[in-house]
Structure formats: C-alpha cells, structure tokens
Design a protein around this motif. Sequence first.
Motif, PDB file in Angstrom:
ATOM      1  N   GLU A 249      46.685  37.243  40.432  1.00 35.66           N
ATOM      2  CA  GLU A 249      47.637  38.158  41.045  1.00 35.66           C
ATOM      3  C   GLU A 249      47.231  38.514  42.479  1.00 35.66           C
ATOM      4  O   GLU A 249      46.051  38.729  42.753  1.00 35.66           O
ATOM      5  CB  GLU A 249      47.750  39.449  40.220  1.00 35.66           C
ATOM      6  CG  GLU A 249      48.597  39.309  38.986  1.00 35.66           C
ATOM      7  CD  GLU A 249      48.905  40.661  38.351  1.00 35.66           C
ATOM      8  OE1 GLU A 249      48.356  41.678  38.803  1.00 35.66           O
ATOM      9  OE2 GLU A 249      49.698  40.689  37.391  1.00 35.66           O
ATOM     10  N   GLY A 250      48.205  38.595  43.345  1.00 33.27           N
ATOM     11  CA  GLY A 250      47.949  38.936  44.742  1.00 33.27           C
ATOM     12  C   GLY A 250      47.822  40.422  44.935  1.00 33.27           C
ATOM     13  O   GLY A 250      48.537  41.013  45.761  1.00 33.27           O
TER      14      GLY A 250
ATOM     15  N   VAL B 165      36.858  34.405  37.876  1.00 40.34           N
ATOM     16  CA  VAL B 165      36.674  35.449  38.877  1.00 40.34           C
ATOM     17  C   VAL B 165      37.203  34.913  40.199  1.00 40.34           C
ATOM     18  O   VAL B 165      36.704  33.913  40.712  1.00 40.34           O
ATOM     19  CB  VAL B 165      35.190  35.837  39.015  1.00 40.34           C
ATOM     20  CG1 VAL B 165      35.010  36.910  40.093  1.00 40.34           C
ATOM     21  CG2 VAL B 165      34.640  36.329  37.679  1.00 40.34           C
ATOM     22  N   SER B 166      38.238  35.546  40.722  1.00 39.35           N
ATOM     23  CA  SER B 166      38.746  35.145  42.035  1.00 39.35           C
ATOM     24  C   SER B 166      38.084  36.012  43.105  1.00 39.35           C
ATOM     25  O   SER B 166      37.502  37.056  42.803  1.00 39.35           O
ATOM     26  CB  SER B 166      40.269  35.262  42.095  1.00 39.35           C
ATOM     27  OG  SER B 166      40.690  36.596  41.864  1.00 39.35           O
ATOM     28  N   TYR B 167      38.185  35.573  44.351  1.00 36.46           N
ATOM     29  CA  TYR B 167      37.454  36.272  45.401  1.00 36.46           C
ATOM     30  C   TYR B 167      37.949  37.702  45.583  1.00 36.46           C
ATOM     31  O   TYR B 167      37.164  38.613  45.828  1.00 36.46           O
ATOM     32  CB  TYR B 167      37.558  35.490  46.712  1.00 36.46           C
ATOM     33  CG  TYR B 167      36.696  36.077  47.803  1.00 36.46           C
ATOM     34  CD1 TYR B 167      35.306  36.038  47.706  1.00 36.46           C
ATOM     35  CD2 TYR B 167      37.258  36.698  48.920  1.00 36.46           C
ATOM     36  CE1 TYR B 167      34.504  36.590  48.686  1.00 36.46           C
ATOM     37  CE2 TYR B 167      36.464  37.252  49.908  1.00 36.46           C
ATOM     38  CZ  TYR B 167      35.078  37.196  49.781  1.00 36.46           C
ATOM     39  OH  TYR B 167      34.286  37.761  50.748  1.00 36.46           O
ATOM     40  N   HIS B 168      39.264  37.913  45.430  1.00 41.51           N
ATOM     41  CA  HIS B 168      39.795  39.250  45.664  1.00 41.51           C
ATOM     42  C   HIS B 168      39.912  40.080  44.385  1.00 41.51           C
ATOM     43  O   HIS B 168      40.134  41.276  44.448  1.00 41.51           O
ATOM     44  CB  HIS B 168      41.174  39.167  46.339  1.00 41.51           C
ATOM     45  CG  HIS B 168      42.266  38.675  45.426  1.00 41.51           C
ATOM     46  ND1 HIS B 168      42.349  37.358  45.021  1.00 41.51           N
ATOM     47  CD2 HIS B 168      43.307  39.320  44.839  1.00 41.51           C
ATOM     48  CE1 HIS B 168      43.402  37.226  44.229  1.00 41.51           C
ATOM     49  NE2 HIS B 168      43.994  38.398  44.096  1.00 41.51           N
ATOM     50  N   ARG B 169      39.765  39.415  43.198  1.00 34.11           N
ATOM     51  CA  ARG B 169      39.810  40.136  41.919  1.00 34.11           C
ATOM     52  C   ARG B 169      38.560  39.774  41.119  1.00 34.11           C
ATOM     53  O   ARG B 169      38.484  38.700  40.514  1.00 34.11           O
ATOM     54  CB  ARG B 169      41.070  39.792  41.112  1.00 34.11           C
ATOM     55  CG  ARG B 169      42.350  40.331  41.701  1.00 34.11           C
ATOM     56  CD  ARG B 169      43.535  40.164  40.744  1.00 34.11           C
ATOM     57  NE  ARG B 169      43.420  41.013  39.578  1.00 34.11           N
ATOM     58  CZ  ARG B 169      43.827  42.288  39.541  1.00 34.11           C
ATOM     59  NH1 ARG B 169      44.351  42.841  40.611  1.00 34.11           N
ATOM     60  NH2 ARG B 169      43.713  42.992  38.430  1.00 34.11           N
TER      61      ARG B 169
ATOM     62  N   GLN C   2      47.308  39.213  53.450  1.00 33.03           N
ATOM     63  CA  GLN C   2      46.556  40.462  53.493  1.00 33.03           C
ATOM     64  C   GLN C   2      45.274  40.441  52.651  1.00 33.03           C
ATOM     65  O   GLN C   2      44.413  41.295  52.829  1.00 33.03           O
ATOM     66  CB  GLN C   2      47.445  41.609  53.016  1.00 33.03           C
ATOM     67  CG  GLN C   2      48.689  41.810  53.864  1.00 33.03           C
ATOM     68  CD  GLN C   2      48.354  42.145  55.309  1.00 33.03           C
ATOM     69  OE1 GLN C   2      47.527  43.000  55.573  1.00 33.03           O
ATOM     70  NE2 GLN C   2      48.992  41.451  56.235  1.00 33.03           N
ATOM     71  N   LEU C   3      45.142  39.478  51.744  1.00 39.77           N
ATOM     72  CA  LEU C   3      43.968  39.449  50.884  1.00 39.77           C
ATOM     73  C   LEU C   3      42.775  38.844  51.606  1.00 39.77           C
ATOM     74  O   LEU C   3      42.941  38.013  52.513  1.00 39.77           O
ATOM     75  CB  LEU C   3      44.270  38.636  49.619  1.00 39.77           C
ATOM     76  CG  LEU C   3      45.376  39.185  48.711  1.00 39.77           C
ATOM     77  CD1 LEU C   3      45.622  38.223  47.564  1.00 39.77           C
ATOM     78  CD2 LEU C   3      45.012  40.566  48.182  1.00 39.77           C
TER      79      LEU C   3
ATOM     80  N   TYR D  82      39.250  44.005  44.155  1.00 38.51           N
ATOM     81  CA  TYR D  82      39.380  44.712  42.885  1.00 38.51           C
ATOM     82  C   TYR D  82      38.112  44.528  42.064  1.00 38.51           C
ATOM     83  O   TYR D  82      37.665  43.398  41.817  1.00 38.51           O
ATOM     84  CB  TYR D  82      40.570  44.187  42.086  1.00 38.51           C
ATOM     85  CG  TYR D  82      40.604  44.682  40.661  1.00 38.51           C
ATOM     86  CD1 TYR D  82      40.928  46.011  40.384  1.00 38.51           C
ATOM     87  CD2 TYR D  82      40.280  43.844  39.598  1.00 38.51           C
ATOM     88  CE1 TYR D  82      40.938  46.486  39.078  1.00 38.51           C
ATOM     89  CE2 TYR D  82      40.296  44.309  38.292  1.00 38.51           C
ATOM     90  CZ  TYR D  82      40.618  45.634  38.042  1.00 38.51           C
ATOM     91  OH  TYR D  82      40.619  46.109  36.746  1.00 38.51           O
ATOM     92  N   PHE D  83      37.514  45.636  41.650  1.00 39.55           N
ATOM     93  CA  PHE D  83      36.378  45.626  40.729  1.00 39.55           C
ATOM     94  C   PHE D  83      36.769  46.368  39.463  1.00 39.55           C
ATOM     95  O   PHE D  83      37.508  47.349  39.510  1.00 39.55           O
ATOM     96  CB  PHE D  83      35.152  46.299  41.351  1.00 39.55           C
ATOM     97  CG  PHE D  83      34.366  45.426  42.281  1.00 39.55           C
ATOM     98  CD1 PHE D  83      33.439  44.523  41.800  1.00 39.55           C
ATOM     99  CD2 PHE D  83      34.558  45.510  43.652  1.00 39.55           C
ATOM    100  CE1 PHE D  83      32.715  43.713  42.654  1.00 39.55           C
ATOM    101  CE2 PHE D  83      33.838  44.712  44.520  1.00 39.55           C
ATOM    102  CZ  PHE D  83      32.913  43.806  44.022  1.00 39.55           C
ATOM    103  N   GLU D  84      36.230  45.912  38.342  1.00 37.73           N
ATOM    104  CA  GLU D  84      36.415  46.627  37.095  1.00 37.73           C
ATOM    105  C   GLU D  84      35.682  47.968  37.170  1.00 37.73           C
ATOM    106  O   GLU D  84      34.702  48.111  37.918  1.00 37.73           O
ATOM    107  CB  GLU D  84      35.851  45.811  35.929  1.00 37.73           C
ATOM    108  CG  GLU D  84      36.454  44.435  35.775  1.00 37.73           C
ATOM    109  CD  GLU D  84      37.816  44.459  35.119  1.00 37.73           C
ATOM    110  OE1 GLU D  84      38.115  45.427  34.400  1.00 37.73           O
ATOM    111  OE2 GLU D  84      38.584  43.511  35.328  1.00 37.73           O
TER     112      GLU D  84
END
Length: 774
Positions: free
Chosen positions: A274-275, A330-334, A643-644, A733-735
Amino acid sequence: MAMITSALKTVSATGLGLTMALIPQVEVEPRVLIVGKPGPVASGYFKLGANKDPAGREISVNSRHLILDGKPWFPVIGEFHFSRHPQSEWRESLIKMRDGGIRVVSTYVFWNHHEEIEGVWDWDGRKNLRSFLETCRELGLMALVRIGPWCNGEARFGGFPDWIEKSQKWSPPERWGLRPEHPEYLASVQRLYHQIGLQMQGHLWKDGGPVVGIQLDNEYSGPSKYLMFLKKLAIESGMDVPLFTKTGWPRMVDPMPEGEVIPFYGAYAEAAWEGSTEVSADIAYNYLFRAQRIDESIASDVNTVSGAEDSESRDRYPFLTAETGSGMFVSYHRRSRLDPRDSATLALCQIGSGCAGIGYYMYHGGENPDGKLTTLQKSTVNGDVFDIAVKSYDFQAPIGQFGQIRPHYHWLRRLNLFLEDFGGDLAQMPAFLPASNSVNPTNTSDLRWSVRSDGQSGVVFVNNYQRLQSMPEHRQVRFEVRLPNGMRATFPESPVTIPADAFFFWPFHWDLNGIRLLHATAQPLLKEEDGEGGMTVVFAETPRVTAEFVFDPATLKNSSETEKPVVIKPGISQPIELIGADGRVLRVVLLSEKDSLLLQRKTKTSKLEFEEFPQMRSTPVTLELVENIGMLRDWRSSNPEFQLPVAPADSDFQEASVWRLRLPEGLDMKGNPILRIHYQGDVARLLLNGRLINDNFYNGEVFEIGLRRFAPEILTGELKLQILPLQEAMPVYFEPGAKPRFNAEGIALKIERVEIVERVSEQLANLAAKKIAD
C-alpha cells in the motif's frame, strides 16, 4: 522424540473416577445461529485436463469442493519458490513443509529467472524446475505450478524480462492489467511455455508425477480470451493437468467461460504494497467471518480495477485460496512486523468463512537470485510504487529464508493436522453466519463466530483476535445452532468466558467411531485408527475454558437408559476410553495448548510425536569498526509527485558505517548456525568478499543470516556489515513498539550485539541434561 502413544493407557470411562454426571443446563440466553439446508452441489460444467494418474486416482471438482480418488479433498498448499532457494537445500526445506502439514507445494516460474537475456535459457542449479518437481515426487508432495508469464511475487517487473517489459514493439493499454496482444509477445510466451513444458515432462499427474495444477498468469484484469489462449497454449506445450487456475482478483473485463479456469482467492494480515505509511484499514476485514471471498486490497499497487469475481462465482466454484498470507514482506516505506497469531487467525477466519482448500503465501521464505544484467527485486527505480530488499524475500514466513522455524509454523501445523484428517468432512459443509453478524471490524462488542454444517453436524468457529486491535473478553457465552432437521446443538452446558485474543473451533454432532459426540469445548486435532476397530481422537484445550465432552448416551454401551447427555471432563494428561453400543472403542486425548503446538505427524502413516527443540547456544561475534560514517542521504524520489521514500542505491552505501565481523573458530556448519545482528538503523547489508549475500530493512526484528549456505568461503573470507542511519523525519510505517530510539538529532544507528546461534552437539546436550538432573 517423545511419542504420544506412550501416554495412551487402556482405561474405561466407568472406572476412571471421572465425573460422569447429569449436569443441568444453566439458563443463559444463548447466541443463536440458524443453519439453512445446504443447497445442491453443482458439477458437470468443469473443463478439467487429464485428471487420472496411472493408478487410476482421479481429481475432480464440484461447486463446493475438490475431489480426490472419489472422496472430498481439502488441499493444504504451501508456497515455496524453487528459484529463490539453493538447490542443495530443497529437500530439507520440503521435508519441513511436509512435516508442517503441507501436502501441495505451490511455486512461481519467474520468466526473468530463466530467460533474462532473450534466447538464453537457464534451468540449472536453483533454477532447475525439473529437479525440483522430482524432489517433490520423491517426498510424496503434490505441486501447483504458477507459470505466468506475469507473476508478481515482488519480482522485477513481475517476472517479465527487461526485453519484454521495455520493448518498443508494443505498448500495453494498462501496464499491469492488459497483457500486450502483439504477435511477437505471444510468440515469446509460446517459447516460454514450451520450455516449461519440457521441464515438466513426465512429472504431471497423468504421468504419476506431482503436478496437479497450473495457474495461468496472475492478478489479471483483461479480457478472458487471453487466459483462454494461455490455457490452450499450456496444453499444446504438454502441460495437461487436472486443474487450471487463476487468481480470483481483480475483476476481469469480462468473465471467464464457465468451468474453464478455477479461481483461487486470498487475504493478508498486512499490506506492505500500500502507498501509505498509516495502519491499513482494509486489512481488518480479514479478521471477520464473512461471505466475501477476497481481500480487495491485494496487489492494489498494480491493479487498476478493484473488486473481484466473487458474488458471481460463489455458487458455481468452491472457495479455494492461493494466497492466505502466512507472512508479509517488508517494504521500504512499510516496515511490517507480524505477530504469529496474525497468520493463525487469518487462516481460521477463512476456513470459518467456508474455505475448502487453503494455500499459504509464503510458507517458506527465500532470496532473490543474482541477475546476469540487473538485480531481480521490485523497485521504484523500475517504476514500482515501493521497494523491497535486493536479496531477502524472507516474508516473515513460517519457515524463514534460511530454514528457520518460526512460532506460526506450529500454529498452522496444528490447523493443518486437523484439515488432513477432518478436512474432507469440513469441505462438504457450507458456512453460515449469525443474523447479527457484523461486517464492521471496529465492532468489538459482538462476538465473532460462524458455523460450518452439512445440516446434521458441524463446527463452531470463534475468533476474538484482531491484528493491532485490543479485544475484550466475552462473558456468559453459550451457542445454539438450529439445524434444518429440527435438531439443536446448545452448548456449553454452563456459560463460559471467551478470553481476549482467543481463537478456536468446537465440534458438534460428530460421529466418532460410532459414538456420537454432541459437542466438545475443545479443538479437534487429528484421529488415529489402531487397526483393530478402535480410534483415538486428539483434542487441544481452549485456554481458560474447561474442556467439556458430551456424548449421546444412546451410542454408549450401558448408557442407553439415560435420558440426558453424559458429561465427561477429562484432565489434560489423562486419556479416556469409551465403548460404543456396537462394541467399538473410542479413545479421547486432551492436550494442553503447549503440547498441542508441539504435536507432529510427519506423514499420514507416521507415528504421532511431540517435537523436541534442540538445545541452542549463543556465541558472541567480534566486531571491528572499519568506517564510522553513517552519512544522511536524501530519501526523496526524483519524481516530485512520488511522496514515499525510496530505498538507497548501491552508491549510497559508500557513506554507510561499516564493521568487519570475525566468526568464531570451530563452527559446525551441519547444524546451520544463524548469524543474528541486533541493530537499529535504516538498512543493513552483509557482504562476503565484496559480494552482497543478504540485506534487511529494519523493522524491529533481528537481522538473521544462515551461515551454512556460504561455507566454506564465509569461514575465511572477509565479512563486512554496512548500516545506513534511519532518519526520524523520513515517512515510514512501523508497527507499534518497533520504531527505534532516535538521538537528539533524529538519527537511529546502533549495533546492540552480534551473535551466532547454533545447535549444541548431542554430547554437550547430554552433559547439560545430566547437570540439570544432578
């Protein structure tokens, strides 16, 4: 291994001193669910391929379930990408999958792993599909091969080679939805299928081989004629199999001709694609019991069409899944970090919603192979909306990238054991939802439950867990299931409290070797026949709920004069034995939660055992700081509309902090020692003699690398660790609880420790055990 059979004693229900009493029902308004009469099963319109093996075993399908050798079949499928794992480790990995209850192995054939350069084919080593299928056959595993040509799987261009993706000869109207119809593209696909067909030759079901199904393309939204072309081409290329499948998402331009291709669905616990850098709202729906078969957020990064072939196909196709998420990349932004229960409850909700065959994605993590021309991962450099790691495709799977066994392996194994023994019965049972069923995931006040029933017997499913959501306990709970034959199943005898985060299923009106189980407040695991007419059924306790087994006295020897049910509450360690009215024996074993997660049966004919974990030891690794640079980089995209944050390029690591690692001497590589790097930062990379061997986007978990794979070079070669600092200002985004501590400048860069975890030798383990005993 400690065998469970050693705990079974021959006992009599009348001679145990057990509570066998008539317990009056407590008057509490139960939660009511009305089971309708299951509709007719439709068939005759499925266009299957060659569906009989040389021994005459046949695979078929109807509108409710698959059929194997004339019996309802609930397949348990695990995704494992052969080209993302060393060939030398396939057998060990497949055995772990089989031990975990996987019976069908699903795998992608990534086009760019095999024809990265046009006309130059590579089917050697880890890319040897034929050898992989042969190993599956030897281990008694079936295979479902997802042959593309487009796959996704977070591969570069979804598996399209660069020479296909970047060709100027065609311009697809929708890059990821409609595949080009240019004759030269279709001719290239024909050559690909021909090559795959040669690899599969002799390994299809009709040949006595493991391949029972083929998935055509992936996440396709264009005209149906394209998939029909692929099916025809696959058969012409020698790939004639019982089942041709497609993903049930997204919605296509026009529906497929009925019965030609079977849709397989999916759902995930997290959406790393997800973006967004916020908690995903859509994912929460996957923790509900509902009629909808699809998680509409799947692959929203590449799909321009939302929705799925769902309501139109519910009555005509069985509910099967290809991608029930047992992990997440794990994506770079999430920077997703999953709890083991996230996957276990997701699977439970899909089964409680009517699933008749489950496919876990990914069941076994992997790594991207080295490309000849480029790296082979999804990347914003290639126009994707997110980045994944260059090498690692660990996916937080039940079996990790280096063969690590994770906690949810045990949760899912317990479920898979049940499906192997009782799945055929369950597959015939449609799902029913209570009239008050809420489809709002923010509603935590209503208990989430469902029933699967054939109209006479069934299973109650309960899920009081939701990822990243605090759930309340539910008090004074009783269920009443009203069956179409006028019968009712009302239980437990007394109201119970459903604990917060509990998830389980309870049977009612089951025939167990001629003895009728009216209900049990324990979860069935498996059954074993002793060859002499007796049967043992193993259950797992539901934590904080008293296990209650109620049998129909009319089916018990010497109990037919009793008008009310007999209630038996055995202890966890004390098996019971019942004798039926017809003289057959039923043994009931109730395991604790812990023991139930350790129970294993490697194959259907294997003995039951309790898994024993090997003793492990940790050895610190010496670090030598080489360069303490840790320069900040610009994480913004060159595209102002994007923007990410974008992942660092190779050149960015010239400014990384670098440590040299010295491994201790005497490492035993047979036990596959794991290097564990406890760090905080943005991205970590491990290089062996200058070659990247693994990388990690920090998500709060330990960075792990299996050393055996790189032996003997790693024992004497130069091992360097590079880490880039994480910037607090970067939108990521971090958990909850996973975000690192930043210093006053808003920077996180720290190594806490580096260790090697390895199995203790048997001799040392015996010494340790002796010391404990002394």
